[in-house]
Design a protein around this motif. Structure first.
Motif, short mmCIF file in Angstrom:
data_model
loop_
_atom_site.label_atom_id
_atom_site.label_comp_id
_atom_site.label_asym_id
_atom_site.label_seq_id
_atom_site.Cartn_x
_atom_site.Cartn_y
_atom_site.Cartn_z
N LEU A 197 0.84 -1.21 0.00
CA LEU A 197 0.00 0.00 0.00
C LEU A 197 0.87 1.25 0.00
O LEU A 197 0.63 2.19 -0.76
N VAL A 198 1.90 1.24 0.87
CA VAL A 198 2.82 2.39 0.96
C VAL A 198 3.49 2.60 -0.39
O VAL A 198 3.54 3.72 -0.91
N GLN A 199 3.97 1.50 -1.00
CA GLN A 199 4.70 1.66 -2.25
C GLN A 199 3.80 2.17 -3.36
O GLN A 199 4.22 2.98 -4.18
N VAL A 225 15.62 7.17 8.12
CA VAL A 225 14.66 6.09 7.81
C VAL A 225 13.41 6.72 7.18
O VAL A 225 12.90 7.73 7.67
N ALA A 226 12.93 6.08 6.09
CA ALA A 226 11.75 6.59 5.35
C ALA A 226 12.02 8.03 4.89
O ALA A 226 11.28 8.95 5.20
N THR A 227 13.06 8.17 4.14
CA THR A 227 13.57 9.49 3.74
C THR A 227 12.66 10.21 2.76
O THR A 227 12.77 11.42 2.58
N GLY A 228 11.74 9.48 2.11
CA GLY A 228 10.89 10.12 1.10
C GLY A 228 11.78 10.71 0.01
O GLY A 228 12.70 10.06 -0.50
N ALA A 229 11.53 11.98 -0.33
CA ALA A 229 12.33 12.63 -1.38
C ALA A 229 13.68 13.11 -0.86
O ALA A 229 14.40 13.82 -1.57
N HIS A 248 4.15 7.18 11.15
CA HIS A 248 2.72 6.83 11.21
C HIS A 248 2.33 5.84 10.10
O HIS A 248 1.20 5.36 10.08
N HIS A 249 3.26 5.54 9.17
CA HIS A 249 3.00 4.50 8.16
C HIS A 249 3.48 3.12 8.61
O HIS A 249 3.13 2.12 7.98
N PHE A 250 4.34 3.07 9.62
CA PHE A 250 4.99 1.80 9.94
C PHE A 250 4.01 0.85 10.61
O PHE A 250 3.25 1.26 11.49
N PRO A 251 4.06 -0.44 10.24
CA PRO A 251 3.09 -1.37 10.81
C PRO A 251 3.31 -1.65 12.30
O PRO A 251 2.37 -2.02 13.00
N SER A 311 17.29 6.13 3.48
CA SER A 311 16.65 4.83 3.19
C SER A 311 15.14 4.96 3.10
O SER A 311 14.53 5.84 3.71
N ASP A 312 14.54 4.05 2.35
CA ASP A 312 13.07 4.06 2.16
C ASP A 312 12.68 2.72 1.53
O ASP A 312 13.54 2.01 1.01
N ILE A 313 11.38 2.39 1.58
CA ILE A 313 10.98 1.16 0.88
C ILE A 313 10.43 1.43 -0.51
O ILE A 313 10.07 0.50 -1.23
C1 LIG Z 1 5.86 11.54 3.94
S1 LIG Z 1 7.11 10.59 3.27
C2 LIG Z 1 8.57 10.95 4.19
C3 LIG Z 1 8.98 12.36 4.31
C4 LIG Z 1 10.45 12.57 4.55
N1 LIG Z 1 10.98 11.80 5.66
C5 LIG Z 1 10.72 14.07 4.74
O1 LIG Z 1 11.17 14.49 5.82
O2 LIG Z 1 10.46 14.83 3.78
C6 LIG Z 1 6.81 8.97 3.96
C7 LIG Z 1 7.79 7.95 3.46
O3 LIG Z 1 7.72 6.80 4.30
C8 LIG Z 1 8.06 5.69 3.52
N2 LIG Z 1 7.66 4.48 4.26
C9 LIG Z 1 6.41 4.17 4.65
N3 LIG Z 1 6.41 3.01 5.32
C10 LIG Z 1 7.69 2.59 5.39
C11 LIG Z 1 8.33 1.49 6.00
N4 LIG Z 1 7.63 0.56 6.67
N5 LIG Z 1 9.67 1.38 5.90
C12 LIG Z 1 10.38 2.33 5.24
N6 LIG Z 1 9.84 3.40 4.62
C13 LIG Z 1 8.50 3.55 4.70
C14 LIG Z 1 7.30 5.94 2.22
O4 LIG Z 1 7.81 5.19 1.15
C15 LIG Z 1 7.50 7.44 2.05
O5 LIG Z 1 8.61 7.72 1.23
#
Ligand SMILES: C[S@@+](CC[C@H](N)C(=O)[O-])C[C@H]1O[C@@H](n2cnc3c(N)ncnc32)[C@H](O)[C@@H]1O
Length: 269
Positions: A7-9, A49-53, A119-122, A70-72
């Motif tokens: 779903l996240v991807q 972790v979950a760096t987004g852009a 808030h996305h992490f399971p 890093s990100d998924i």
């Molecule tokens: C809102 S963006 C991140 C924003 C970024 N950290 C910033 O400061 O601009 C959320 C990111 O979380 C990543 N993500 C969500 N669940 C994840 C998980 N379980 N492990 C790693 N990355 C995850 C998504 O792929 C997405 O790139």
């Protein structure tokens, strides 16, 4: 691949370019402040972790020896790599990593950060355990995330009413973004960290004003969903509205406020 991962991807895969230019992410108030509070040192090895852009990693890169963004989601990693190249950040590299199973050996980093993503992490407990594992002793964890209401936000609500408002807030977020997992109230974070052997060294919280139209556009919400979200903001549960403070500006555009928690915690031996 778990359901929440796919779903996240799919949510973030199509929206990656929007996150590269999103004001909230590229220039949000929490970005400068969390870096000040984390006080990075030039010798440190860091992980985002979950760096987004890649906004947080790119802001940190000039202040540390090296940073792994890093990100998924692959398209997000591509945006982060683009940002690093555009700023000539040769000490920033990207890596595919799930927050609950970080592909790094123990004691690898001096600093782990995570902004607007947990808030996305399971499983938040599992994530905190992984942060602890990859941090060196004395290493630092810097977190920024949206949080649910606590007693300060809803002073007139009972504990049960606050729980209801937390559930309503998370349902509101999930309607806009099906990959939203759970944003707990601030105390859940402090309890999780302290239970796992972290000492909290800084804590701040502030309201982040959002423009409703760009907030829904970023997640490409369908018109019916936009209508439903707008209805919740204008006519939804009263404690949720007290928390989100919906209001219209002079042109009639809808705005509301989310709460961002900033925490810095050190790994105790
Ligand atoms: C809102 S963006 C991140 C924003 C970024 N950290 C910033 O400061 O601009 C959320 C990111 O979380 C990543 N993500 C969500 N669940 C994840 C998980 N379980 N492990 C790693 N990355 C995850 C998504 O792929 C997405 O790139």
């Amino acid at each position: 691949m778990t359901n929440s991962t796919s779903l996240v991807q799919s949510q973030f895969g199509v929206a990656a370019a929007d996150y590269a230019t999103s004001d909230v992410h590229a220039r949000g108030e929490s970005l400068g402040r969390i870096i000040e509070l984390a006080a990075p040192q030039q010798s440190w090895r860091a992980l985002d972790v979950a760096t987004g852009a890649g906004h947080m990693a790119a802001a940190l890169a000039p202040r540390v020896a090296g940073i792994v963004a890093s990100d998924i989601t692959d398209p997000m990693l591509a945006e982060a790599a683009k940002l690093a190249a555009s700023r000539n950040l040769t000490n920033m590299r990207t890596a595919k990593a799930e927050a609950g199973a970080l592909p790094f050996p123990e004691d690898s980093f001096d600093l782990v950060c995570c902004r607007l993503a947990a808030h996305h992490f399971p499983d938040l407990g599992r994530f905190v355990g992984e942060v602890r594992r990859v941090l060196k002793n004395g290493g630092r964890f810097a977190l920024v995330d949206n949080v649910a209401p606590d007693a300060q936000q809803l002073p007139d609500a009972s504990a049960a009413e606050r729980d209801e408002a937390t559930a309503a807030y998370n349902a509101f977020e999930k309607l806009r973004d099906p990959s939203h997992g759970h944003a707990p109230p601030p105390e859940t974070w402090t309890e999780l960290l302290e239970k796992d052997g972290f000492a909290i060294v800084a804590r701040e919280q502030f309201g982040k004003e959002l423009d409703f139209d760009s907030w829904v556009a970023r997640m490409r919400c369908a018109p019916a969903t936009v209508k439903e979200l707008e209805h919740i903001l204008t006519d939804g549960p009263s404690n949720l509205r007290t928390f989100l403070q919906p209001r219209r500006d002079a042109e009639g555009a809808l705005h509301f406020t989310l709460q961002e928690l900033l925490l810095v915690a050190d790994k105790m031996a």
